[in-house]
Design a protein around this motif. Sequence first.
Motif, PDB file in Angstrom:
ATOM      1  N   PRO A  96       7.684  63.451  24.020  1.00  0.00           N
ATOM      2  CA  PRO A  96       7.572  64.838  24.494  1.00  0.00           C
ATOM      3  C   PRO A  96       7.662  64.993  26.019  1.00  0.00           C
ATOM      4  N   ASP A  97       7.255  63.963  26.765  1.00  0.00           N
ATOM      5  CA  ASP A  97       7.323  64.040  28.230  1.00  0.00           C
ATOM      6  C   ASP A  97       8.645  63.503  28.783  1.00  0.00           C
ATOM      7  N   ASN A  98       9.635  63.283  27.898  1.00  0.00           N
ATOM      8  CA  ASN A  98      10.962  62.749  28.231  1.00  0.00           C
ATOM      9  C   ASN A  98      10.972  61.262  28.560  1.00  0.00           C
ATOM     10  N   ASP A  99       9.829  60.589  28.434  1.00  0.00           N
ATOM     11  CA  ASP A  99       9.838  59.139  28.560  1.00  0.00           C
ATOM     12  C   ASP A  99      10.435  58.578  27.268  1.00  0.00           C
ATOM     13  N   LEU A 100      10.696  57.280  27.244  1.00  0.00           N
ATOM     14  CA  LEU A 100      11.288  56.657  26.067  1.00  0.00           C
ATOM     15  C   LEU A 100      10.340  55.658  25.425  1.00  0.00           C
ATOM     16  N   ASP A 101      10.206  55.752  24.126  1.00  0.00           N
ATOM     17  CA  ASP A 101       9.607  54.707  23.315  1.00  0.00           C
ATOM     18  C   ASP A 101      10.801  53.984  22.692  1.00  0.00           C
ATOM     19  N   TRP A 102      10.561  52.874  22.029  1.00  0.00           N
ATOM     20  CA  TRP A 102      11.653  52.085  21.477  1.00  0.00           C
ATOM     21  C   TRP A 102      11.332  51.672  20.055  1.00  0.00           C
ATOM     22  N   CYS A 103      12.352  51.595  19.224  1.00  0.00           N
ATOM     23  CA  CYS A 103      12.245  51.152  17.833  1.00  0.00           C
ATOM     24  C   CYS A 103      13.263  50.050  17.618  1.00  0.00           C
ATOM     25  N   ASP A 104      12.965  49.187  16.658  1.00  0.00           N
ATOM     26  CA  ASP A 104      13.929  48.176  16.254  1.00  0.00           C
ATOM     27  C   ASP A 104      14.989  48.877  15.405  1.00  0.00           C
ATOM     28  N   ALA A 105      16.257  48.777  15.790  1.00  0.00           N
ATOM     29  CA  ALA A 105      17.333  49.470  15.072  1.00  0.00           C
ATOM     30  C   ALA A 105      17.423  49.025  13.618  1.00  0.00           C
ATOM     31  N   ALA A 106      16.967  47.813  13.303  1.00  0.00           N
ATOM     32  CA  ALA A 106      17.024  47.304  11.936  1.00  0.00           C
ATOM     33  C   ALA A 106      15.874  47.823  11.075  1.00  0.00           C
ATOM     34  N   ASP A 107      14.882  48.423  11.676  1.00  0.00           N
ATOM     35  CA  ASP A 107      13.720  48.938  10.953  1.00  0.00           C
ATOM     36  C   ASP A 107      14.021  50.352  10.455  1.00  0.00           C
ATOM     37  N   GLU A 108      14.226  50.485   9.165  1.00  0.00           N
ATOM     38  CA  GLU A 108      14.559  51.798   8.598  1.00  0.00           C
ATOM     39  C   GLU A 108      13.450  52.821   8.821  1.00  0.00           C
ATOM     40  N   ARG A 109      12.216  52.357   8.970  1.00  0.00           N
ATOM     41  CA  ARG A 109      11.088  53.278   9.185  1.00  0.00           C
ATOM     42  C   ARG A 109      11.020  53.778  10.623  1.00  0.00           C
ATOM     43  N   ARG A 110      11.717  53.083  11.517  1.00  0.00           N
ATOM     44  CA  ARG A 110      11.751  53.439  12.938  1.00  0.00           C
ATOM     45  C   ARG A 110      10.344  53.560  13.528  1.00  0.00           C
ATOM     46  N   MET A 111       9.570  52.527  13.309  1.00  0.00           N
ATOM     47  CA  MET A 111       8.219  52.484  13.843  1.00  0.00           C
ATOM     48  C   MET A 111       8.279  52.253  15.356  1.00  0.00           C
ATOM     49  N   PRO A 112       7.612  53.095  16.136  1.00  0.00           N
ATOM     50  CA  PRO A 112       7.622  52.924  17.591  1.00  0.00           C
ATOM     51  C   PRO A 112       6.966  51.597  17.997  1.00  0.00           C
ATOM     52  N   LEU A 113       7.585  50.953  18.953  1.00  0.00           N
ATOM     53  CA  LEU A 113       7.091  49.671  19.453  1.00  0.00           C
ATOM     54  C   LEU A 113       6.379  49.814  20.788  1.00  0.00           C
ATOM     55  N   GLY A 114       6.449  50.991  21.375  1.00  0.00           N
ATOM     56  CA  GLY A 114       5.810  51.236  22.666  1.00  0.00           C
ATOM     57  C   GLY A 114       6.824  51.273  23.790  1.00  0.00           C
ATOM     58  N   PRO A 115       6.557  52.084  24.802  1.00  0.00           N
ATOM     59  CA  PRO A 115       7.488  52.212  25.927  1.00  0.00           C
ATOM     60  C   PRO A 115       7.754  50.896  26.661  1.00  0.00           C
ATOM     61  N   ASP A 116       6.779  49.986  26.663  1.00  0.00           N
ATOM     62  CA  ASP A 116       6.958  48.727  27.381  1.00  0.00           C
ATOM     63  C   ASP A 116       7.810  47.712  26.627  1.00  0.00           C
ATOM     64  N   SER A 117       8.162  47.990  25.367  1.00  0.00           N
ATOM     65  CA  SER A 117       8.927  47.014  24.594  1.00  0.00           C
ATOM     66  C   SER A 117      10.317  46.768  25.184  1.00  0.00           C
ATOM     67  N   VAL A 118      10.816  47.681  26.015  1.00  0.00           N
ATOM     68  CA  VAL A 118      12.116  47.470  26.669  1.00  0.00           C
ATOM     69  C   VAL A 118      12.074  46.252  27.597  1.00  0.00           C
TER      70      VAL A 118
END
Length: 189
Positions: free
Chosen positions: A89-111
Amino acid sequence: MAAAPVDDDKAALRPVLLAARREIVAARDRDADDSALAERVRALVYELRLVGGDTVAAYEALRTEPPTAATISALATHGIRVLVPVTLPDNDLDWCDAADERRMPLGPDSVSAAGLVLAPGLAADTAGTRLGRGGGSYDRALLRRGTGARVVVVLHPGELRDAREAPLPRDGHDLPVDGVLTVDGTTWL
């Protein structure tokens, strides 16, 4: 007070770049570009010595952006973990594993795990300035990239500008990029 004119310059330039991009896209074969970009990314990954088990941060392209579906698939086929962003919502980015169909957020620091970040943009110049859509999402995310990670903007041919002739406006918070990738190959900046 110097930030306002640069922001104004960026805001004025974005519609011009978007109009030019619509013309570029109308003349391109999206499927051919998708395949060509996947080949170019495979070569880039080889050049950077990334191997199975390494991580690449990519993005899922909008209709007018250079296509990335084949790239994401090709990377995954070679055992490379692909992270894709989710805008918060604040325009920052969280990240998901593209292979994870559930698209569970891994956290902004995962990059920070990525050895290569494939970033979107409307244009870049040869001084390493990238102009995005204006939310600042990637500038914030790139602050968290890992040491030694390379940042490459994926563009259509013709969207890389010579900084001596047509520099892009740049703020102090704009992080430089290392290169530009098009269907024609990688240009290191």
